[in-house]
Enzyme design. Structure first.
Site: not given
Ligand code: PGA
Length: 254
Positions: A98, A172
């Site tokens: 991100e 996500g």
């Molecule tokens: P998620 O995120 O388990 O919600 O897919 C993992 C992460 O970004 O570390």
């Protein structure tokens, strides 16, 4: 040398003080495998780090979700590695996709951050992973190798580094990598470390998987030979995080 299973909870930019207290209570009450079997690290937003650190059970540890690339000073809005050390925060997550994607952190910038954080005594969860386009173009390993190389070029001691392989398309999205897909990249990454860093670093560095890990899929993923644990986002805010910690048992009996 056996690699101790590692389960990280990345809370991202979520929570109020009340919600954070609730999560900590749930964690504190949970029955989980001992510290010899699993290392558990949770990563709340900066502002909640002191609260979580002071209330969390002593066999779990905390991580920041980022830190500045060099010594603190005139860098408005940033938090330095020195500050984390000053507050006894042992871990930091760096290079999360991100931040790479939305905040334009380059491989080199992430490499510099990892090197600086390690130099200050922090332990680092360094994230790598390809986008869907890159996977479909067949360049997964090139991308992951380039991200890892930028770290390897700047780091000589890997003992405080955990690599989190997090395919961007799985984060996500509920679209978890299959155990075979995860194992394939972890295996290749370990081979890359053996060739480009050392056999010892390849054998001892934990490579954890992240991307839609939940209570239902964690055991099969964790059972893969080169999957040494998880970095968990969404499910880390829920009681099922306890089940994910317990997945460490699959390695113990293996
Ligand atoms: P998620 O995120 O388990 O919600 O897919 C993992 C992460 O970004 O570390």
């Amino acid at each position: 040398m056996a690699r101790k299973f590692f389960v990280g909870g990345n809370w991202k930019c979520n929570g109020t003080a009340e919600e954070v207290k609730k999560i900590v209570n749930t964690l504190n009450e949970a029955q989980v495998p001992s510290q010899d079997v699993v290392e558990v690290v949770v990563s709340p937003p900066y502002v909640f780090l002191p609260l979580v650190k002071s209330t969390l059970r002593s066999d779990f540890f905390v991580a920041a979700q980022n830190c500045w690339v060099k010594k603190g000073g005139a860098f408005t809005g940033e938090v330095s590695a020195e500050m984390l050390v000053n507050l006894d925060i042992p871990w930091v997550i760096l290079g999360h996709s991100e931040r790479r994607a939305i905040l334009n952190e380059s491989n080199e910038f992430v490499g510099d951050k990892v090197a600086y954080a390690l130099s200050q005594g922090l332990k680092v969860i360094a994230c790598v992973g390809e986008t869907l386009e890159q996977r479909e173009a067949g360049s997964t390993m090139d991308v992951v190798a380039a991200q890892t190389k930028a770290i390897a070029d700047r780091v000589s001691n890997w003992s405080n580094v955990v690599i989190a392989y997090e395919p961007v398309w799985a984060i996500g999205t509920g679209k978890v990598a299959s155990p075979a897909q995860a194992q394939e990249v972890h295996d290749e990454l370990r081979k890359w470390l053996a060739k480009n860093v050392s056999a010892d670093v390849a054998a001892t560095t934990r490579i954890i998987y992240g991307g839609s890990v939940n209570g239902g899929n964690c055991k099969e993923l964790g059972g893969q030979a080169d999957v040494d644990g998880f970095l968990v986002g969404g499910a880390a805010l829920k009681p099922e995080f306890i089940d994910i910690i317990k997945a460490a048992e699959v390695k113990k009996s293996a």
